[in-house]
Design an enzyme around this catalytic site. Sequence first.
Site, PDB file in Angstrom:
ATOM      1  N   HIS A 367     102.227 -11.848  67.680  1.00  0.00           N
ATOM      2  CA  HIS A 367     102.879 -11.664  66.108  1.00  0.00           C
ATOM      3  C   HIS A 367     104.007 -11.753  65.546  1.00  0.00           C
ATOM      4  O   HIS A 367     104.443 -11.603  64.174  1.00  0.00           O
ATOM      5  CB  HIS A 367     102.679 -10.152  66.243  1.00  0.00           C
ATOM      6  CG  HIS A 367     101.275  -9.353  66.310  1.00  0.00           C
ATOM      7  ND1 HIS A 367     100.475  -9.090  64.884  1.00  0.00           N
ATOM      8  CD2 HIS A 367     100.714  -9.001  67.245  1.00  0.00           C
ATOM      9  CE1 HIS A 367      99.464  -8.400  65.395  1.00  0.00           C
ATOM     10  NE2 HIS A 367      99.460  -8.344  66.743  1.00  0.00           N
ATOM     11  N   LYS A 556     106.677  -2.729  52.084  1.00  0.00           N
ATOM     12  CA  LYS A 556     106.647  -3.040  53.283  1.00  0.00           C
ATOM     13  C   LYS A 556     108.035  -2.692  54.258  1.00  0.00           C
ATOM     14  O   LYS A 556     108.994  -2.236  53.431  1.00  0.00           O
ATOM     15  CB  LYS A 556     106.504  -4.429  53.377  1.00  0.00           C
ATOM     16  CG  LYS A 556     107.507  -5.246  52.476  1.00  0.00           C
ATOM     17  CD  LYS A 556     107.090  -6.765  52.570  1.00  0.00           C
ATOM     18  CE  LYS A 556     106.004  -7.218  51.611  1.00  0.00           C
ATOM     19  NZ  LYS A 556     104.936  -8.070  52.514  1.00  0.00           N
ATOM     20  N   ARG A 557     108.097  -2.819  55.441  1.00  0.00           N
ATOM     21  CA  ARG A 557     109.255  -2.422  56.113  1.00  0.00           C
ATOM     22  C   ARG A 557     110.485  -3.374  55.326  1.00  0.00           C
ATOM     23  O   ARG A 557     110.128  -4.510  55.022  1.00  0.00           O
ATOM     24  CB  ARG A 557     109.143  -2.950  57.661  1.00  0.00           C
ATOM     25  CG  ARG A 557     108.201  -1.816  58.400  1.00  0.00           C
ATOM     26  CD  ARG A 557     108.599  -1.524  59.704  1.00  0.00           C
ATOM     27  NE  ARG A 557     109.437  -0.210  59.334  1.00  0.00           N
ATOM     28  CZ  ARG A 557     110.225   0.363  60.435  1.00  0.00           C
ATOM     29  NH1 ARG A 557     110.715  -0.502  61.380  1.00  0.00           N
ATOM     30  NH2 ARG A 557     110.736   1.282  60.157  1.00  0.00           N
ATOM     31  N   LYS A 562     111.587 -10.684  55.099  1.00  0.00           N
ATOM     32  CA  LYS A 562     110.728 -10.192  54.067  1.00  0.00           C
ATOM     33  C   LYS A 562     111.440 -10.359  52.448  1.00  0.00           C
ATOM     34  O   LYS A 562     110.678 -10.300  51.472  1.00  0.00           O
ATOM     35  CB  LYS A 562     110.134  -8.592  54.259  1.00  0.00           C
ATOM     36  CG  LYS A 562     109.356  -8.571  55.484  1.00  0.00           C
ATOM     37  CD  LYS A 562     108.780  -7.131  55.463  1.00  0.00           C
ATOM     38  CE  LYS A 562     108.147  -6.989  56.907  1.00  0.00           C
ATOM     39  NZ  LYS A 562     106.448  -7.631  56.659  1.00  0.00           N
ATOM     40  N   THR A 664      99.478  -8.282  55.987  1.00  0.00           N
ATOM     41  CA  THR A 664      98.164  -7.676  55.736  1.00  0.00           C
ATOM     42  C   THR A 664      98.133  -7.115  54.428  1.00  0.00           C
ATOM     43  O   THR A 664      97.195  -6.770  53.801  1.00  0.00           O
ATOM     44  CB  THR A 664      97.638  -6.757  56.807  1.00  0.00           C
ATOM     45  OG1 THR A 664      98.665  -5.670  57.382  1.00  0.00           O
ATOM     46  CG2 THR A 664      97.075  -7.279  58.257  1.00  0.00           C
ATOM     47  N   LYS A 668      95.747  -6.509  51.259  1.00  0.00           N
ATOM     48  CA  LYS A 668      95.098  -5.030  50.497  1.00  0.00           C
ATOM     49  C   LYS A 668      95.316  -5.115  49.012  1.00  0.00           C
ATOM     50  O   LYS A 668      94.360  -4.751  48.215  1.00  0.00           O
ATOM     51  CB  LYS A 668      95.977  -3.867  51.049  1.00  0.00           C
ATOM     52  CG  LYS A 668      95.908  -3.600  52.326  1.00  0.00           C
ATOM     53  CD  LYS A 668      96.847  -2.696  52.939  1.00  0.00           C
ATOM     54  CE  LYS A 668      96.874  -2.741  54.416  1.00  0.00           C
ATOM     55  NZ  LYS A 668      98.423  -1.974  54.737  1.00  0.00           N
TER      56      LYS A 668
END
Length: 825
Positions: A367, A556-557, A562, A664, A668
């Site tokens: 991952h 998201k985290r 990110k 992911t 969505k």
Amino acid sequence: MTETATSPQPAVHFEPDDQVERLKAEILRKLAYSLGKDPAVAQPHDWLTAGILAARDHVVDVWQHSTRESYDTGRKRVYYLSLEFLIGRSFADTLNNLGLTGPFAQAMRELGVDLNEIETIEPDAALGNGGLGRLAACYMEAMASTGVPALGYGIRYDHGLFKQRIDGGKQIEVPEDWLSFRNPWEFERRESAYKIGFGGSVTGTDKPGEIFWAPEETVFAVAYDTPIVGWRGREATTLRLWRARAMHPLSLDAFNQGDLIGAVAERNRAEAISKVLYPNDSTPTGQELRLRQEFFFTSASLQDLVRRHYRQFGRLDDLADKVAIQLNDTHPSLAVAELMRLLIDQHKMDWEQAWEVTNATISYTNHTLLPEALETWPVALMERLLPRHMQIIFGINARFLDGVRREQPDADLATLSLIDESHGRRVRMAHLAFVGSHKVNGVSALHSNLMKETVFAPLHRVFPDRITNVTNGITPRRWLFNANPGLTKLLKETCGEAVLDDIGLIRRFGAHASDKAVHERLMAIRRENKLKLAKIIRQDCGVTVDPDALFDVQIKRIHEYKRQLLNILETIALYDAIRSEPYRDWAPRVKIFAGKAASNYATAKSIINLINDVAAVVNNDITTRDRLKVVFLPNYNVSLAEVIIPAADLSEQISTAGMEASGTGNMKFALNGAVTIGTLDGANIEIGERVGADNIVIFGMTAEQVEAAKRNPRPTAEVIAATPHLEGVLDAVAGGAYSPRERGRYQGLVDGLRANDWFMVLNDFESYRQAQRHVDGLWADPATWWRMSVTNTAHCAWFSADRAIREYAERIWNVPVGLPAQTAE
Ligand SMILES: *Cc1c(COP(=O)(O)O)cnc(C)c1O
């Protein structure tokens, strides 16, 4: 078995009126006989529990049928090992998969209860941090929906991921307590308990069955089972979570001597193992307790599946014919050594055969390639905590390196070794999982290719057929049908009811890409979803937002890769631009953020603080009042995501290229018709391939360019000087323009960026800013925007978890899928 004719007949087949009456009776029976409550005094929580228990009975019918069927036929089964399962709520999804939502709502209504209301008081099962844990939850449901017999194994944490409060703009972590009202979904299995050893010594000879590990400490792993029902209630999988219990809950000796603390010391130490989820995401933790958690659940799971197989078949040499073990990341990679130990030490198998069985049974999903996130454990710690496993790992390594030496004499053994000798001696858990598996998969096309080129390049040269790709997927039941009933209704009308069973049919929606009537419908659906979100924003942030503004969402985290920081810096530039030209027709925007930062991750927490500080300034400025709002929704979790995603116009997927393995969240949003602004990273690339370049907004450096820039970094001062607006934005943040009461609050954050732009925030700033202005133009033209939206929904069926599960089943597990395939896209 694929036909419903042989399935149990759920209450679905009763006449509608009978069915509602029957459900009412079932709920009332649970209320009276399981909860001991009279309807007259029942609280909402009692109705929720009674409703869940009634629904659970229907699941159990399916479940027992599935389990019995897979036992009777001796079909191969999948065992999915994951330290995290981020499930969220289960009630609404379960009813929907059973086809009972309507009748159940009616039954509750006739009992004077609003089903929607009680659904929202079900606590989220937050046994995970983010994407990795949510993936495991989607796959359990997708295996039930595609008819793949499966057991998920994990830990039943007393406390899941912390709750996040925002106080004075800062994240506060509050303990989570999902079990405080008990968990009505689970079945405790006191009879399924295994002994898990730690420490001690190893004696005996080298012969199979003559080696004895005498652990110094032993704890019990007790199973708790939750059935997970698939679509149309045809099959169910099992989630088996382990809880740690002490062998001796009380030391009478200590107790009798008045040592009350000492009397329960063993119990506390044992039960600490399943006490709390580690709040980390893509960062390793060096805590001994974490290693104990990993071994605890891995050993319990392997003992369980080996025992089940041996009881049914009386032998273990054929284990791989009946069992596929999937390791979700390296957390369960001790499975390789534990399976070897069980086969050799307990079942007297010789090493070569045990190795063959182990390798054919296990496969591993990687991952992350971030070097700082790759798990390693000190050899010294492993020798102390798991002496027999450390011996086995040395044995695996010696044989592996010998083989390489024979066949590839010039290979670099130091990079291949399971032991990293360069940072003290440490076990490389990813190497252990890789060598012990027959297949290793990445989670997007880009990520799987990068695996071959970077971290796993040396291993890939030795095992060129081992790495494969299975791009992640999401369950459309939760993330589309349940989260977005308005859009689902429109899809049924335009694609046919069968779209519910065959998500591939959603491509028919593409025929309406330029259909004005469909655009009108979509606008109305989105607006309703946005109103629902706006209400939560008002309640939780005290900010009123305009549902006709563009909802620009990054949830998201919180992590540097990110790049929430890139987003908020660009927001500041936009804020400045609006103030300097207040009369231009700026497209009104609401910037929506949500996400948790690991409690020890100072930079991520500082970014949360900055977002909230910027929000406070922007939201109180009357010049930008109707054009820009910034909100940070506290306590991001699955349930909040289910409300936010269907209300999003723009999906922010802006990670530094090469760093997000798949994502992911991106899937969505796209399935729900949001337009993606994103980098060429992870599954964004595959989303772009499917929806087409005109229907996604791509910006920024490629993974290759990022690599090159890291090898040969451009001075940040030069980047800043060459980028319009950037210096001003950085100076404002560093100088305290958004933190007037603590002017130095972000000095460190900005200094860090100026010193080393590892995540390419500065490098990508201008490209991102221009992409955002391009989005303004698209939004200003509704015909274009809604065409993009339709096209995104129409072309994202491929990201269904059912497709991902079929790929795993065919290419990695070698198990047949029991339920009919969807129409190929
Ligand atoms: C989908 C999901 C994630 C993963 O989101 P990414 O954007 O892919 O990181 C994390 N948390 C929750 C609650 C989710 O539903």
